[in-house]
Design a protein around this motif. Structure first.
Motif, PDB file in Angstrom:
ATOM      1  N   VAL A 152     -12.148   3.071  14.220  1.00 44.78           N
ATOM      2  CA  VAL A 152     -12.654   4.126  12.910  1.00 44.78           C
ATOM      3  C   VAL A 152     -12.660   5.142  14.197  1.00 44.78           C
ATOM      4  O   VAL A 152     -11.910   6.001  14.444  1.00 44.78           O
ATOM      5  N   ARG A 153     -13.509   5.229  14.888  1.00 46.11           N
ATOM      6  CA  ARG A 153     -13.671   6.099  15.898  1.00 46.11           C
ATOM      7  C   ARG A 153     -12.638   7.125  16.558  1.00 46.11           C
ATOM      8  O   ARG A 153     -12.784   7.946  17.023  1.00 46.11           O
ATOM      9  N   GLN A 154     -11.859   5.362  17.638  1.00 48.12           N
ATOM     10  CA  GLN A 154     -11.131   6.125  17.789  1.00 48.12           C
ATOM     11  C   GLN A 154      -9.744   6.299  17.644  1.00 48.12           C
ATOM     12  O   GLN A 154      -8.959   7.454  18.315  1.00 48.12           O
ATOM     13  N   THR A 155      -9.771   6.229  16.279  1.00 52.72           N
ATOM     14  CA  THR A 155      -8.828   6.980  15.241  1.00 52.72           C
ATOM     15  C   THR A 155      -9.104   8.365  15.503  1.00 52.72           C
ATOM     16  O   THR A 155      -8.151   9.339  15.124  1.00 52.72           O
ATOM     17  N   VAL A 175       0.879  -1.464   0.336  1.00 51.24           N
ATOM     18  CA  VAL A 175       0.018  -0.326  -0.143  1.00 51.24           C
ATOM     19  C   VAL A 175       0.808   1.094  -0.182  1.00 51.24           C
ATOM     20  O   VAL A 175       0.671   1.708  -1.003  1.00 51.24           O
ATOM     21  N   TYR A 176       1.266   1.765   0.709  1.00 52.30           N
ATOM     22  CA  TYR A 176       2.923   2.213   1.048  1.00 52.30           C
ATOM     23  C   TYR A 176       3.454   2.249  -0.268  1.00 52.30           C
ATOM     24  O   TYR A 176       3.534   4.034  -0.530  1.00 52.30           O
ATOM     25  N   GLU A 177       3.809   1.548  -0.948  1.00 50.59           N
ATOM     26  CA  GLU A 177       5.134   1.859  -1.817  1.00 50.59           C
ATOM     27  C   GLU A 177       4.522   2.256  -3.287  1.00 50.59           C
ATOM     28  O   GLU A 177       4.615   2.901  -4.307  1.00 50.59           O
ATOM     29  N   THR A 178       2.520   1.569  -3.148  1.00 49.55           N
ATOM     30  CA  THR A 178       1.745   1.871  -4.503  1.00 49.55           C
ATOM     31  C   THR A 178       0.976   4.104  -4.592  1.00 49.55           C
ATOM     32  O   THR A 178       1.368   4.118  -4.862  1.00 49.55           O
ATOM     33  N   TRP A 179       0.246   3.647  -3.468  1.00 46.42           N
ATOM     34  CA  TRP A 179      -0.173   4.782  -3.512  1.00 46.42           C
ATOM     35  C   TRP A 179      -0.163   5.759  -1.970  1.00 46.42           C
ATOM     36  O   TRP A 179      -0.424   6.931  -2.095  1.00 46.42           O
ATOM     37  N   GLY A 180       0.050   4.777  -1.073  1.00 44.18           N
ATOM     38  CA  GLY A 180       0.298   5.239  -0.418  1.00 44.18           C
ATOM     39  C   GLY A 180       0.829   6.972   0.285  1.00 44.18           C
ATOM     40  O   GLY A 180       0.652   8.256   1.178  1.00 44.18           O
ATOM     41  N   GLN A 181       2.030   7.103  -0.197  1.00 45.67           N
ATOM     42  CA  GLN A 181       2.726   8.166  -0.574  1.00 45.67           C
ATOM     43  C   GLN A 181       2.045   9.201  -1.236  1.00 45.67           C
ATOM     44  O   GLN A 181       2.873  10.628  -1.409  1.00 45.67           O
ATOM     45  N   ARG A 182       1.188   9.334  -1.786  1.00 43.55           N
ATOM     46  CA  ARG A 182       0.601   9.960  -2.534  1.00 43.55           C
ATOM     47  C   ARG A 182      -0.096  11.046  -1.872  1.00 43.55           C
ATOM     48  O   ARG A 182      -1.338  11.946  -2.493  1.00 43.55           O
ATOM     49  N   CYS A 183      -0.202  10.623  -0.779  1.00 47.80           N
ATOM     50  CA  CYS A 183      -1.893  11.294   0.135  1.00 47.80           C
ATOM     51  C   CYS A 183      -0.263  12.435   0.875  1.00 47.80           C
ATOM     52  O   CYS A 183       0.317  12.130   0.974  1.00 47.80           O
ATOM     53  N   GLY A 184      -1.723  13.794   1.858  1.00 52.24           N
ATOM     54  CA  GLY A 184      -0.357  14.595   1.976  1.00 52.24           C
ATOM     55  C   GLY A 184       0.437  13.994   3.403  1.00 52.24           C
ATOM     56  O   GLY A 184       1.559  14.430   3.590  1.00 52.24           O
ATOM     57  N   LYS A 185      -0.954  13.261   3.766  1.00 49.35           N
ATOM     58  CA  LYS A 185       0.264  12.474   4.791  1.00 49.35           C
ATOM     59  C   LYS A 185      -0.604  11.364   5.009  1.00 49.35           C
ATOM     60  O   LYS A 185      -1.916  11.200   4.324  1.00 49.35           O
ATOM     61  N   PHE A 186      -0.313  10.282   5.303  1.00 49.99           N
ATOM     62  CA  PHE A 186      -0.033   8.708   5.463  1.00 49.99           C
ATOM     63  C   PHE A 186       0.034   7.640   6.565  1.00 49.99           C
ATOM     64  O   PHE A 186       1.575   8.521   6.951  1.00 49.99           O
ATOM     65  N   LEU A 187      -0.778   7.688   6.736  1.00 45.32           N
ATOM     66  CA  LEU A 187      -0.324   6.807   8.643  1.00 45.32           C
ATOM     67  C   LEU A 187      -0.672   5.446   8.405  1.00 45.32           C
ATOM     68  O   LEU A 187      -2.035   5.373   7.789  1.00 45.32           O
ATOM     69  N   PHE A 188      -0.608   4.398   8.647  1.00 47.49           N
ATOM     70  CA  PHE A 188      -0.786   3.095   9.312  1.00 47.49           C
ATOM     71  C   PHE A 188      -1.289   3.188  10.814  1.00 47.49           C
ATOM     72  O   PHE A 188      -0.411   3.451  11.660  1.00 47.49           O
ATOM     73  N   ILE A 189      -2.199   3.074  11.027  1.00 49.09           N
ATOM     74  CA  ILE A 189      -3.327   2.638  12.077  1.00 49.09           C
ATOM     75  C   ILE A 189      -3.443   1.470  12.741  1.00 49.09           C
ATOM     76  O   ILE A 189      -3.529   0.524  12.173  1.00 49.09           O
ATOM     77  N   VAL A 234      -1.914   3.984  18.358  1.00 51.63           N
ATOM     78  CA  VAL A 234      -3.038   4.501  19.100  1.00 51.63           C
ATOM     79  C   VAL A 234      -3.575   3.120  19.764  1.00 51.63           C
ATOM     80  O   VAL A 234      -3.991   2.403  20.172  1.00 51.63           O
ATOM     81  N   PRO A 235      -3.013   3.874  21.614  1.00 50.19           N
ATOM     82  CA  PRO A 235      -2.873   2.464  22.324  1.00 50.19           C
ATOM     83  C   PRO A 235      -4.645   2.371  22.585  1.00 50.19           C
ATOM     84  O   PRO A 235      -4.980   1.382  23.295  1.00 50.19           O
ATOM     85  N   ASN A 236      -5.564   3.679  22.711  1.00 50.39           N
ATOM     86  CA  ASN A 236      -7.026   3.197  22.760  1.00 50.39           C
ATOM     87  C   ASN A 236      -7.571   2.266  22.106  1.00 50.39           C
ATOM     88  O   ASN A 236      -8.926   2.133  21.804  1.00 50.39           O
ATOM     89  N   LEU A 237      -7.003   1.607  20.844  1.00 52.22           N
ATOM     90  CA  LEU A 237      -7.586   0.898  20.105  1.00 52.22           C
ATOM     91  C   LEU A 237      -8.281  -0.373  20.738  1.00 52.22           C
ATOM     92  O   LEU A 237      -7.917  -1.033  21.001  1.00 52.22           O
ATOM     93  N   PRO A 238      -9.323  -0.997  19.926  1.00 50.52           N
ATOM     94  CA  PRO A 238     -10.228  -2.076  20.496  1.00 50.52           C
ATOM     95  C   PRO A 238      -9.170  -2.884  19.707  1.00 50.52           C
ATOM     96  O   PRO A 238      -8.428  -3.021  19.097  1.00 50.52           O
ATOM     97  N   HIS A 239      -9.036  -4.985  20.904  1.00 47.98           N
ATOM     98  CA  HIS A 239      -8.495  -5.658  20.192  1.00 47.98           C
ATOM     99  C   HIS A 239      -8.891  -5.610  18.353  1.00 47.98           C
ATOM    100  O   HIS A 239      -9.913  -5.320  17.606  1.00 47.98           O
ATOM    101  N   GLU A 240      -8.137  -7.146  17.440  1.00 44.34           N
ATOM    102  CA  GLU A 240      -8.442  -6.998  16.369  1.00 44.34           C
ATOM    103  C   GLU A 240      -9.514  -7.793  16.007  1.00 44.34           C
ATOM    104  O   GLU A 240      -9.332  -8.696  16.831  1.00 44.34           O
ATOM    105  N   ASN A 241     -10.586  -7.308  15.556  1.00 40.76           N
ATOM    106  CA  ASN A 241     -11.880  -8.217  15.483  1.00 40.76           C
ATOM    107  C   ASN A 241     -12.511  -7.189  14.185  1.00 40.76           C
ATOM    108  O   ASN A 241     -13.048  -5.792  15.109  1.00 40.76           O
TER     109      ASN A 241
END
Length: 142
Positions: A102-105, A53-67, A87-94
């Motif tokens: 998304v809300r916490q992010t 993702v980062y090598e194809t389109w991610g760098q084309r954004c003004g800022k890009f982050l993996f959360i 982001v420490p407040n994120l719920p577990h992967e599910n």
């Protein structure tokens, strides 16, 4: 023999079209910095999906982050080429926790990245043509 006035008009129309394209490119570049793109991902996908993702389109954004909610304390050391934000407040992967993630992010962005006008949430298996998105967003400003 071609009418010289017609040649002048067609040249002018061609020049106008070229200038419109240059103007559109200028606007896309101008507004790019107002777009923050983020991808919710997990640690197991950082070396494959996230990297692509980062090598194809991610760098084309003004800022890009993996959360994510990353467990490893060495995550930045293991993936120095990727813009990762924990982001420490994120719920577990599910999948059922996605709305809360998304809300916490977005709450996190409101606190730490509030200087953007547009936020794009994508997944690590998504491809975005950022320039088309920016053209669409710019068209809605008028």
């Amino acid at each position: 023999v071609e009418n010289p006035l017609n040649v002048g008009v067609s040249w002018l129309i061609e020049l106008e079209n070229k200038n419109k394209e240059k103007w559109k490119c200028f606007l896309v570049d101008k507004y790019r910095s107002r777009l923050l793109c983020f991808v919710l991902t997990s640690e197991i996908h950082l070396d494959n999906r996230a990297r692509v993702v980062y090598e194809t389109w991610g760098q084309r954004c003004g800022k890009f982050l993996f959360i994510g909610r990353f467990n490893s304390t060495n995550i930045q050391k293991n993936f120095p080429h990727l813009p990762i934000e924990n982001v420490p407040n994120l719920p577990h992967e599910n999948y059922s926790n996605l709305p809360e993630k998304v809300r916490q992010t977005l709450l996190h962005f409101n606190r730490f990245h509030s200087d953007y006008d547009w936020y794009l949430k994508a997944d690590d298996d998504t491809f975005i043509i950022v320039e088309n998105l920016l053209r669409f967003l710019i068209s809605k400003l008028k």
